[in-house]
Design an enzyme around this catalytic site. Structure first.
Site, mmCIF file in Angstrom:
data_model
loop_
_atom_site.group_PDB
_atom_site.id
_atom_site.type_symbol
_atom_site.label_atom_id
_atom_site.label_comp_id
_atom_site.label_asym_id
_atom_site.label_seq_id
_atom_site.Cartn_x
_atom_site.Cartn_y
_atom_site.Cartn_z
ATOM 1 N N GLY A 37 0.560 8.754 9.582
ATOM 2 C CA GLY A 37 1.040 8.808 8.689
ATOM 3 C C GLY A 37 1.257 10.457 7.831
ATOM 4 N N GLY A 92 -11.993 -2.484 5.804
ATOM 5 C CA GLY A 92 -10.486 -3.239 5.402
ATOM 6 C C GLY A 92 -9.481 -1.947 6.720
ATOM 7 N N LYS A 130 6.890 2.001 12.031
ATOM 8 C CA LYS A 130 7.579 2.587 14.167
ATOM 9 C C LYS A 130 7.579 1.946 14.554
ATOM 10 C CE LYS A 130 2.454 1.304 12.327
ATOM 11 N NZ LYS A 130 1.841 0.793 11.579
ATOM 12 N N GLU A 144 -7.138 -5.265 10.971
ATOM 13 C CA GLU A 144 -6.606 -7.254 10.331
ATOM 14 C C GLU A 144 -7.661 -7.188 10.945
ATOM 15 O OE1 GLU A 144 -4.434 -6.771 8.049
ATOM 16 O OE2 GLU A 144 -3.199 -4.924 8.362
ATOM 17 N N LYS A 183 3.886 3.556 17.976
ATOM 18 C CA LYS A 183 4.179 5.508 18.259
ATOM 19 C C LYS A 183 4.493 6.495 19.029
ATOM 20 C CE LYS A 183 1.035 4.970 14.420
ATOM 21 N NZ LYS A 183 -0.042 4.076 13.355
ATOM 22 N N VAL A 218 4.837 7.961 12.391
ATOM 23 C CA VAL A 218 4.198 8.443 12.880
ATOM 24 C C VAL A 218 2.869 9.145 12.204
ATOM 25 C CG1 VAL A 218 3.514 9.619 15.441
ATOM 26 C CG2 VAL A 218 5.979 8.145 14.688
ATOM 27 N N THR A 250 0.983 -1.317 -0.071
ATOM 28 C CA THR A 250 0.103 -0.158 -0.071
ATOM 29 C C THR A 250 0.764 1.461 0.036
ATOM 30 O OG1 THR A 250 -1.732 -0.787 1.171
ATOM 31 C CG2 THR A 250 -1.401 1.518 1.521
ATOM 32 N N ILE A 296 0.853 13.427 8.466
ATOM 33 C CA ILE A 296 0.771 14.128 9.499
ATOM 34 C C ILE A 296 1.948 14.654 10.134
ATOM 35 C CG2 ILE A 296 0.085 15.522 11.656
ATOM 36 C CD1 ILE A 296 -2.490 13.424 11.780
#
Length: 438
Positions: free
Chosen positions: A135, A188, A106, A191, A206, A133, A13, A137
């Site tokens: 995504g 999704g 992470k 998990e 994180k 950490v 991804t 941001i």
């Protein structure tokens, strides 16, 4: 200048998103970096070509990750495999070969970051981990650079989108935890085995990183207190709303007189706070600095393109710094390596906070007095009590209490004594409370 040659480990991804953004925004990225950035080689055992735009821009694709990190043409290795191994071995080998590293991993940084950064310092190379950490941001850059003038007092973050989605759905629709978890898996967001998300392990990875950046201490994942959200019920969410609070699964890092608090757990916060209104799968990190005051960083905490944005920001930083004296680069953990402090991370039973308690008590005279007496013996002051009338035929009723601040160890003793009462049914649900005021 010649383009920077990148080796990409992983085409899942985030790897696919990185390829897409690098190809789509190649000119803009080159203008910012001062030179082009191209993926000369990628290694992946499995990937779906039809889902990756710009795949044709990669010079070579194979399945041998170790051959990639040995390639002398590769200047930067981007590790997007995840997990501890073989990611650790690949990263350390890349560093030994004098290559810079960018990672979104992470778990790797939280667990093995001290070793990795020491190796990088010795070889004079950089390790970028902005994508590890929250995504997209840019919280790592904010702590390392934007807030460098500040004595950081505390951090509170919603840093796992799965848990935030579950708690949001429970609040908005009155649904049970198990029901919403099943939907999160179907969408999704979670998990098949959701343990890392719902039990707080992902957030603890994180928070470990954020705590080190904020307070200049070595990474200490094993000292981070971790508690999940699986015991939170729809009743708790409803009671919290009645009392003017919302439940969020927070990572909290705080500097106190005795040391550093690192803790991940469900938290009641006043509904008027900005972070209390961060919903769904979004992430947010609230940082309190002595000079700047509270600052909030909000955005997508996961996903292909948001996380790729952070990965490529690190690539741009490395490209800019390729000719920079290693001693003048931004330190990996914000503070110079020889200036990291040995400030202790406090065990959870020494942390002071306020509490929400919910228990099922026998509906008869004297029960509340006995519970209040136990709390009083432990020096715990009650701020508010809420009790519903029993339904027809019911012998036990839900009893909710809010307490003033108290040391966790005292609360543990009080809860053990309360649960031992014949008049109390089952376990006491405990949620810590924070005002998160400036």
């Amino acid at each position: 200048m010649e383009p920077v040659k990148v080796g990409l480990l992983g085409l899942g991804t985030v790897g696919g998103g990185t390829v897409t953004v690098l190809a789509r925004n190649a000119n803009e990225i080159a203008r910012r970096a001062g030179r082009g950035i191209e993926i000369a080689r990628a290694a992946a055992r499995e990937y779906r070509p039809e889902t990756i735009q710009g795949l044709e821009s990669i010079g070579q694709i194979g399945d041998d990750a170790f051959a990639l990190v040995e390639d002398p043409e590769i200047q930067i290795v981007v590790e997007l495999i995840g997990g501890y191994s073989p990611a650790r071995e690949l990263v350390l080998r890349a560093i030994e070969n004098g290559k810079h590293v960018v990672t979104a991993n992470k778990a790797l940084i939280a667990k093995h970051g001290n070793e990795i950064f020491a190796a990088a310092q010795k070889k004079g190379v950089m390790v970028g981990f902005e994508a590890a950490v929250a995504g997209g941001i840019p919280i790592i850059k904010a702590l390392r650079e934007g807030l460098a003038a500040n004595h950081i007092e505390w951090i509170a973050g919603i840093i796992n989108g799965t848990g935030n989605f579950i708690l949001t759905e429970m609040r908005d629709k009155g649904r049970d935890f198990a029901d919403v978890l099943a939907e999160a898996q179907a969408l999704g967001y979670a998990e098949t085995d959701p343990t890392f998300d719902i039990e707080g392990i992902d957030a603890a990875h994180k928070l470990t990183i954020l705590g080190s950046l904020a307070f200049g201490i070595p990474l200490q994942f094993d000292r981070c207190f971790t508690e999940g959200i699986s015991r939170i019920g729809a009743l708790d969410v409803a009671y919290a709303a009645d009392l003017g609070y919302r439940i969020k699964h927070l990572g909290i890092a705080r500097r106190s007189a005795g040391g550093i608090e690192l803790r991940v757990h469900p938290t009641l916060i006043p509904e008027r706070r900005l972070i209390a209104n961060v919903d769904g799968v979004m992430n947010a990190v609230l940082v309190k600095g002595d000079a700047v005051g509270p600052t909030l960083y909000y955005g997508a905490g996961a996903g292909a393109l948001p996380t790729a944005s952070a990965v490529i920001a690190d690539l741009v930083d490395v490209a800019r710094a390729l000719t920079t004296d290693p001693n003048n680069r931004v330190p990996h953990l914000a503070f110079q390596p020889d200036e990291l402090a040995d400030t202790p991370v406090l065990p959870m039973d020494q942390v002071e906070t306020a509490y929400y308690l919910r228990l099922s008590a026998l509906d008869q005279a004297g029960v509340m007095a006995r519970i209040a007496s136990i709390l009083g013996d432990e020096g715990i002051s009650i701020e508010a009590i809420k009790q519903k009338e029993p339904g027809e035929g019911e012998t036990h009723v839900p009893l909710v209490m809010l307490t003033h601040r108290v040391i966790e160890g005292r609360m543990n003793q009080a809860i053990a004594r309360i649960e031992a009462l014949d008049s109390v049914q089952g376990s006491v649900v405990r949620i810590r409370m924070e005002t998160l005021s400036g």
